[in-house]
Motif scaffolding. Structure first.
Motif, PDB file in Angstrom:
ATOM      1  N   GLY A   1      16.744   3.552 -73.195  1.00 33.59           N
ATOM      2  CA  GLY A   1      16.624   3.103 -74.584  1.00 33.59           C
ATOM      3  C   GLY A   1      17.361   4.041 -75.531  1.00 33.59           C
ATOM      4  N   ILE A   2      17.501   5.286 -75.114  1.00 29.17           N
ATOM      5  CA  ILE A   2      18.240   6.260 -75.912  1.00 29.17           C
ATOM      6  C   ILE A   2      19.745   6.061 -75.718  1.00 29.17           C
ATOM      7  N   PHE A   3      20.175   5.888 -74.472  1.00 30.64           N
ATOM      8  CA  PHE A   3      21.618   5.742 -74.221  1.00 30.64           C
ATOM      9  C   PHE A   3      22.201   4.528 -74.927  1.00 30.64           C
ATOM     10  N   VAL A   4      21.486   3.387 -74.851  1.00 28.72           N
ATOM     11  CA  VAL A   4      22.064   2.192 -75.463  1.00 28.72           C
ATOM     12  C   VAL A   4      22.072   2.291 -76.994  1.00 28.72           C
ATOM     13  N   ASN A   5      21.290   3.209 -77.535  1.00 27.24           N
ATOM     14  CA  ASN A   5      21.274   3.396 -78.995  1.00 27.24           C
ATOM     15  C   ASN A   5      22.101   4.598 -79.444  1.00 27.24           C
ATOM     16  N   PHE A   6      22.793   5.216 -78.506  1.00 26.55           N
ATOM     17  CA  PHE A   6      23.522   6.450 -78.811  1.00 26.55           C
ATOM     18  C   PHE A   6      24.423   6.292 -80.039  1.00 26.55           C
TER      19      PHE A   6
ATOM     20  N   GLY B   1      20.597  15.665 -80.375  1.00 26.85           N
ATOM     21  CA  GLY B   1      19.688  15.062 -79.402  1.00 26.85           C
ATOM     22  C   GLY B   1      18.959  13.868 -79.971  1.00 26.85           C
ATOM     23  N   ILE B   2      18.552  12.972 -79.078  1.00 26.77           N
ATOM     24  CA  ILE B   2      17.678  11.852 -79.450  1.00 26.77           C
ATOM     25  C   ILE B   2      16.446  11.936 -78.544  1.00 26.77           C
ATOM     26  N   ALA B   3      15.278  11.902 -79.197  1.00 26.11           N
ATOM     27  CA  ALA B   3      14.025  12.061 -78.452  1.00 26.11           C
ATOM     28  C   ALA B   3      13.226  10.772 -78.559  1.00 26.11           C
ATOM     29  N   GLN B   4      12.404  10.512 -77.573  1.00 32.49           N
ATOM     30  CA  GLN B   4      11.425   9.437 -77.738  1.00 32.49           C
ATOM     31  C   GLN B   4      10.287   9.606 -76.740  1.00 32.49           C
ATOM     32  N   THR B   5       9.144   9.047 -77.139  1.00 32.90           N
ATOM     33  CA  THR B   5       8.007   9.027 -76.226  1.00 32.90           C
ATOM     34  C   THR B   5       7.636   7.564 -76.024  1.00 32.90           C
ATOM     35  N   GLY B   6       7.141   7.227 -74.859  1.00 30.87           N
ATOM     36  CA  GLY B   6       6.724   5.846 -74.672  1.00 30.87           C
ATOM     37  C   GLY B   6       6.397   5.532 -73.237  1.00 30.87           C
ATOM     38  N   LYS B   7       5.869   4.327 -73.057  1.00 30.98           N
ATOM     39  CA  LYS B   7       5.419   3.899 -71.731  1.00 30.98           C
ATOM     40  C   LYS B   7       6.582   3.657 -70.780  1.00 30.98           C
ATOM     41  N   ALA B   8       6.352   3.950 -69.504  1.00 29.41           N
ATOM     42  CA  ALA B   8       7.284   3.607 -68.435  1.00 29.41           C
ATOM     43  C   ALA B   8       6.446   3.082 -67.272  1.00 29.41           C
ATOM     44  N   PHE B   9       7.077   2.305 -66.410  1.00 27.67           N
ATOM     45  CA  PHE B   9       6.328   1.621 -65.339  1.00 27.67           C
ATOM     46  C   PHE B   9       7.047   1.798 -64.003  1.00 27.67           C
ATOM     47  N   ARG B  10       6.308   2.200 -62.997  1.00 31.31           N
ATOM     48  CA  ARG B  10       6.905   2.324 -61.670  1.00 31.31           C
ATOM     49  C   ARG B  10       5.901   1.844 -60.636  1.00 31.31           C
ATOM     50  N   ASN B  11       6.373   1.013 -59.747  1.00 31.58           N
ATOM     51  CA  ASN B  11       5.493   0.507 -58.694  1.00 31.58           C
ATOM     52  C   ASN B  11       5.425   1.550 -57.577  1.00 31.58           C
TER      53      ASN B  11
ATOM     54  N   GLN C   1      17.377  13.280 -74.857  1.00 32.45           N
ATOM     55  CA  GLN C   1      18.746  13.321 -74.338  1.00 32.45           C
ATOM     56  C   GLN C   1      19.575  14.088 -75.347  1.00 32.45           C
ATOM     57  N   PHE C   2      20.253  15.114 -74.867  1.00 30.90           N
ATOM     58  CA  PHE C   2      21.025  15.998 -75.748  1.00 30.90           C
ATOM     59  C   PHE C   2      22.507  15.780 -75.458  1.00 30.90           C
ATOM     60  N   PHE C   3      23.228  15.281 -76.460  1.00 39.68           N
ATOM     61  CA  PHE C   3      24.631  14.899 -76.265  1.00 39.68           C
ATOM     62  C   PHE C   3      25.537  16.090 -76.588  1.00 39.68           C
TER      63      PHE C   3
ATOM     64  N   GLU D   1      19.258  16.243 -70.221  1.00 44.14           N
ATOM     65  CA  GLU D   1      17.998  15.529 -70.420  1.00 44.14           C
ATOM     66  C   GLU D   1      16.818  16.453 -70.145  1.00 44.14           C
ATOM     67  N   THR D   2      15.808  16.379 -71.021  1.00 47.03           N
ATOM     68  CA  THR D   2      14.522  16.993 -70.666  1.00 47.03           C
ATOM     69  C   THR D   2      13.517  15.846 -70.599  1.00 47.03           C
ATOM     70  N   SER D   3      12.773  15.768 -69.506  1.00 43.31           N
ATOM     71  CA  SER D   3      11.914  14.612 -69.283  1.00 43.31           C
ATOM     72  C   SER D   3      10.566  15.059 -68.726  1.00 43.31           C
ATOM     73  N   ILE D   4       9.529  14.804 -69.509  1.00 47.64           N
ATOM     74  CA  ILE D   4       8.199  15.245 -69.065  1.00 47.64           C
ATOM     75  C   ILE D   4       7.229  14.077 -69.133  1.00 47.64           C
ATOM     76  N   GLY D   5       6.347  13.994 -68.171  1.00 50.45           N
ATOM     77  CA  GLY D   5       5.327  12.955 -68.177  1.00 50.45           C
ATOM     78  C   GLY D   5       4.156  13.419 -69.036  1.00 50.45           C
ATOM     79  N   LEU D   6       3.804  12.593 -70.014  1.00 45.50           N
ATOM     80  CA  LEU D   6       2.699  12.960 -70.911  1.00 45.50           C
ATOM     81  C   LEU D   6       1.379  13.027 -70.143  1.00 45.50           C
TER      82      LEU D   6
END
Ligand code: ATP
Length: 514
Positions: A222-227, A241-251, A271-273, A372-377
């Protein structure tokens, strides 16, 4: 506490008992690997999210935040590589019918070897006392070196096989190591297969026009397509950088560790460009900065370690995990990835739109590289919560259960009690609550003896208890008790706000990152 398993069970039951985490749809016997945050859990989770957001967005003038939708155009996931490569290697046990991640079975085997190393170290430390030099011991002791070599050989063979998609060799490795089903002990395994972790769904009402969609498995895309939208409208200059928090889903194939691995979870990603060629420098910068963020919470510097990846994802030229010591051992808490220009280039190719940056200084356009820095809330929640839960022996030979949450994250900052339910004390206590609630989440309690109320708040993680007694009516002062030290002080009602603020204020905590 007795052992890690017991400790983990205590964490799970405490989380339920004190209104932090419930199993989803519990009245229908729950849904596997899906959890609900309860009245206190929702507050703790929000506070962790805010702590991250403030550190990343508010404190950096070159980082902005967005909130992209969970649904994205399906081509996004073709471009990102998720349709083709977001797989885990799974293996079934033919006797127990249980399903496992093949790589996790092998990693767990190595963790057992690591535990043996730790045992040797502990034994030697005891034997040599003060003269013990751990670094020297682990680099010279034959037994330790043997274990370490075995671990290295296994992990590098696994990495190579996974990289080459040689799933037969992954199975061969499991068989050679004689790894058994941890539940049944059976070694009767199926072949290893790849399994795509994305959840599919449909957009639109009629069957023939409906579009196949995926629930996003990460927030990053969602960050890349809005870069370009963000770069242009925010007039952002690289590096930014562009930051965001939100739900993700993995089976997820295996999801048996409470909120450590869920099928619906929340990520906090940035994501830090950057300019191509500077990725090494920024990789080191973000490694260090993110570790400082973790350490600022005071959860024990020894509980963190970096784990550099041997097997790199298809998009990365460097990657590390910040691992945390959970009740079941050191595990990934956050990932830091140098993603090169892979994502933006892929989206350029699949969308046919240019996603480039014009650098005025260089008078040239280029596709930025990304760190990228990516942490699970939820994983961070588990780290905070499990680390905080302690059972303390007191001087009078009793124990107390305390949830030593960092005060900045605690759901309730102060509880206010009238010593007794009469003589006008409840009215004064309620007035204090009314005054403080503009600034903090506060809680009023008049039930049971004061000692019991203290214990309840200790177990709930509340940093302060304030008690109104008969003297209060004379001198406008109250007793304030500190959760961790149990120290009690007499203070003026007018000073309460400042006393609490000093300890729960984000500034007080984030400044430790400097
Ligand atoms: P793992 O190896 O544990 O599956 P990952 O390497 O796939 O994790 P990333 O894709 O890098 O994880 O996701 C970034 C972060 O999101 C992880 O560090 C973790 O904190 C969190 N995360 C990933 N999967 C889950 C999950 N199923 N449940 C909860 N948090 C998760």
């Amino acid at each position: 506490m007795a052992n890690n398993d017991d400790q983990f069970k205590k964490v799970i039951s405490h989380a339920k008992e004190y209104g932090y985490v419930f199993q989803s749809s519990e009245i229908y016997d729950g849904l596997s690997a899906v959890y609900d945050y309860a009245q206190n859990g929702a507050e703790l989770k929000k506070n962790i999210r805010d702590y991250w957001w403030k550190a990343m967005v508010q404190m950096h003038d070159n980082i902005v935040g967005i909130d992209a939708a969970i649904f994205m155009h399906p081509t996004t996931w073709k471009a990102s590589g998720h349709v083709d490569a977001f797989n885990d290697p799974l293996i079934d046990n033919k006797d127990s019918k249980k399903r496992y991640r093949a790589d996790v079975l092998i990693e767990d085997y190595c963790a057992k070897l690591e535990a043996k190393i730790d045992k040797e170290v502990a034994k030697a430390a005891k034997r040599f006392g003060d003269a013990f030099n751990k670094a020297e011991f682990v680099s010279t002791n034959g037994r330790v070196l043997g274990y370490q070599e075995k671990i290295d050989t296994i992990l590098s063979r696994m990495a190579k096989s996974l990289e080459n998609e040689d799933l037969a060799d992954v199975k061969a490795l499991i068989e050679e190591l004689e790894i058994a089903d941890p539940l049944s002990g059976s070694k009767n395994w199926t072949d290893v297969k790849q399994f795509n972790l994305m959840f599919g769904t449909k957009l639109g009402a009629s069957a023939d026009t409906a579009m196949d969609l995926y629930l996003r498995p990460e927030t990053a895309q969602g960050i890349f397509v809005n870069f370009l939208n963000v770069q242009k409208t925010g007039r952002m200059k690289i590096p930014f950088g562009i930051a965001q928090t939100g739900k993700a889903f993995r089976n997820e194939i295996v999801a048996r560790q409470f909120i450590f691995r869920m099928r619906e979870f929340e990520q906090m990603e940035m994501q830090f460009f950057i300019k191509p060629g500077t990725q090494k420098e920024w990789f080191n910068y973000w490694k260090e900065t993110r570790l400082k963020w973790h350490k600022s919470l005071g959860m024990g510097d020894d509980n963190y370690r970096f784990h550099d990846h041997e097997k790199l994802a298809h998009y990365a030229d460097a990657a590390t995990d910040i691992e945390f010591k959970f009740p079941f051992g050191f595990k990934e808490l956050e990932g830091i990835h140098s993603r090169t220009d892979f994502d933006l280039k892929q989206h350029e190719e699949y969308s046919g739109k240019k996603l480039q940056y014009f650098d005025h200084e260089d008078n040239a356009s280029y596709t930025p590289y990304v760190l990228e820095t990516s942490i699970g809330l939820d994983r961070m929640f588990l780290a905070v919560f499990s680390n905080a839960l302690v059972e303390e022996e007191l001087d009078n030979n009793t124990t107390r259960t305390v949830l030593k949450l960092p005060a900045v994250l605690a759901p309730v900052k102060a509880a206010v009690f009238p010593l007794v339910k009469k003589d006008g004390l409840p009215e004064v206590a309620k007035q204090i609550v009314d005054d403080l609630k503009w600034d903090f989440n506060v809680f009023y309690d008049e039930k049971d003896a004061v000692g019991k109320r203290y214990r309840r708040q200790d177990a709930n993680g509340t940093p302060f208890c304030i008690t109104v007694d008969h003297d209060t009516l004379e001198d406008n002062s109250v007793t304030i008790r500190h959760r961790d030290t149990m120290e009690q002080k007499r203070v003026k009602i007018d000073d309460l706000r400042d006393i609490i603020k000093k300890e729960v204020d984000v500034k007080h905590w984030l400044q430790k990152m400097k």
